[in-house]
Design an enzyme around this catalytic site. Structure first.
Site, PDB file in Angstrom:
ATOM      1  N   CYS A  88       3.614 -66.074  27.947  1.00 41.24           N
ATOM      2  CA  CYS A  88       4.770 -65.245  28.304  1.00 41.24           C
ATOM      3  C   CYS A  88       4.303 -63.830  28.594  1.00 41.24           C
ATOM      4  O   CYS A  88       3.708 -63.186  27.733  1.00 41.24           O
ATOM      5  CB  CYS A  88       5.816 -65.217  27.198  1.00 41.24           C
ATOM      6  N   LYS A 121      14.031 -74.278  26.968  1.00 41.53           N
ATOM      7  CA  LYS A 121      13.598 -72.874  27.077  1.00 41.53           C
ATOM      8  C   LYS A 121      12.626 -72.531  25.941  1.00 41.53           C
ATOM      9  O   LYS A 121      12.872 -72.891  24.783  1.00 41.53           O
ATOM     10  CB  LYS A 121      14.829 -71.967  26.977  1.00 41.53           C
TER      11      LYS A 121
HETATM   12  O1  DOR Z   1       8.030 -65.769  33.371  1.00 42.76           O
HETATM   13  C1  DOR Z   1       8.311 -65.999  32.199  1.00 42.76           C
HETATM   14  N1  DOR Z   1       9.459 -65.529  31.669  1.00 42.76           N
HETATM   15  N2  DOR Z   1       7.477 -66.726  31.434  1.00 42.76           N
HETATM   16  C2  DOR Z   1       7.677 -66.934  30.115  1.00 42.76           C
HETATM   17  O2  DOR Z   1       6.857 -67.572  29.480  1.00 42.76           O
HETATM   18  C3  DOR Z   1       8.860 -66.405  29.462  1.00 42.76           C
HETATM   19  C4  DOR Z   1       9.920 -65.933  30.383  1.00 42.76           C
HETATM   20  C5  DOR Z   1      10.714 -64.843  29.691  1.00 42.76           C
HETATM   21  O3  DOR Z   1      11.603 -65.193  28.914  1.00 42.76           O
HETATM   22  O4  DOR Z   1      10.419 -63.658  29.902  1.00 42.76           O
END
Ligand code: DOR
Length: 315
Positions: free
Chosen positions: A133, A45
């Site tokens: 993100c 993660k």
């Molecule tokens: O879609 C996503 N959710 N992409 C990311 O890089 C991080 C993740 C999140 O933790 O929000």
């Protein structure tokens, strides 16, 4: 007989399938399940320097009402903090499959601090820096700010002593942006791979019955995955495959069976990640998708991934 065996940055893999960062890889029990699964590789993660709880719930919803199918998330990077994943890299069984570690620092300095620790660590984990993100309120996606991306790559690649690393990119939607992003990446030879794509950021899913958004953070805005993103993912894989001949491309987006995995490889992906579908089905999905991909290859008379990798035809 056909084989799914491949190599990535000179490492041998039994097959090209792996999880997308974020799915089934936040805690040790999930990472152990991925290690046990039939995936060819795995990634942790995306982590920040310190642990984070992430955004308020509900923050992930599967979109299963009708076709097409997908997910929306605004997790906000909930994670156990960099030292936790660094410790996992120190005990991972690299003989069984390669491990990627994904980092997503909230600032350039945080990214540099994590890169610095990884440089001194003696693990062979492969670094993937998340530039995409979409879900941390107040933090723009680095992949959409080309000057900031260039600065980060300059500092990170020199901080990492020119060791090989990769970047997780957001989807781009304009040829000029493919050109500009690729030109920047090509200035950094130690950026050995690009992963395309992260979720399509800041989509809005609305439920007609409740007349409401379906996730709580950011007034319902979140990253889209699943069927909705497959054509965008394929475009980004192929765009960077064409523009970055010295780099490998990892495909991510809309893969739920051998069919989509085949398309990603045909478009130029060396490895193929699964997010939304893995979230729903669990690590057993690798056994099914492997068998489906092999079956497609057999029907087409392909013995190896190299027989069709990047061989997309145009009209
Ligand atoms: O879609 C996503 N959710 N992409 C990311 O890089 C991080 C993740 C999140 O933790 O929000």
């Amino acid at each position: 007989t056909s084989s799914l065996a491949t190599t990535f940055l000179d490492l041998p893999l039994a097959n090209p399938l792996m999880n997308a960062s974020g799915v089934w890889c936040s805690v040790a029990s999930q990472l152990e399940a991925l290690l046990e699964s039939e995936s060819g590789a795995m990634v942790t993660k995306s982590c920040t320097l310190d642990p984070r709880n992430g955004n308020p719930e509900p923050r992930y919803r599967v979109l299963d009402g009708n076709k097409p199918w997908g997910s929306i998330n605004s997790m906000g990077l909930p994670n156990e903090g960099f030292p936790y994943y660094l410790r996992y890299t120190e005990r991972h069984d690299y003989e069984t499959k390669p491990l990627f570690i994904s980092i997503s620092g909230l600032t350039l300095d945080d990214n540099l601090a994590m890169v610095d620790s990884l440089k001194d660590a003696v693990t062979p984990a492969i670094l993937e820096i998340n530039l995409s993100c979409p879900n941390v309120p107040g933090k723009a996606q680095l992949g959409y700010d080309f000057d900031a991306m260039d600065t980060l790559l300059a500092e990170v690649t020199s901080g990492y002593g020119q060791r090989q690393l990769g970047v997780k990119l957001p989807p781009y939607f304009d040829i000029a942006h493919f050109d500009e992003a690729a030109a920047i990446l090509n200035r950094y030879p130690s950026v050995a791979f690009v992963t395309c794509i992260n979720s399509i950021g800041n989509a809005l899913v609305i439920d007609i019955n409740t007349e409401s958004v379906i996730i709580k953070p950011k007034d319902g805005f979140g990253g889209l995955g699943g069927d909705y993103v497959l054509p965008t993912a394929l475009a980004n894989v192929n765009a960077f495959y064409r523009r970055c001949p010295e780099k490998a491309v990892i495909g991510c987006g809309g893969v739920k069976s051998g069919h989509e995995a085949f398309l990603h490889i045909l478009a130029g992906a060396t490895l193929v990640q699964m997010g939304t579908a893995l979230y729903e089905e669990g690590p057993g999905i690798f056994t099914r998708v492997k068998a489906e991909l092999l079956e497609i290859m057999k029907q087409k008379g392909y013995e190896n991934l190299a027989d069709f990798h990047g061989k997309l035809k145009t009209l």
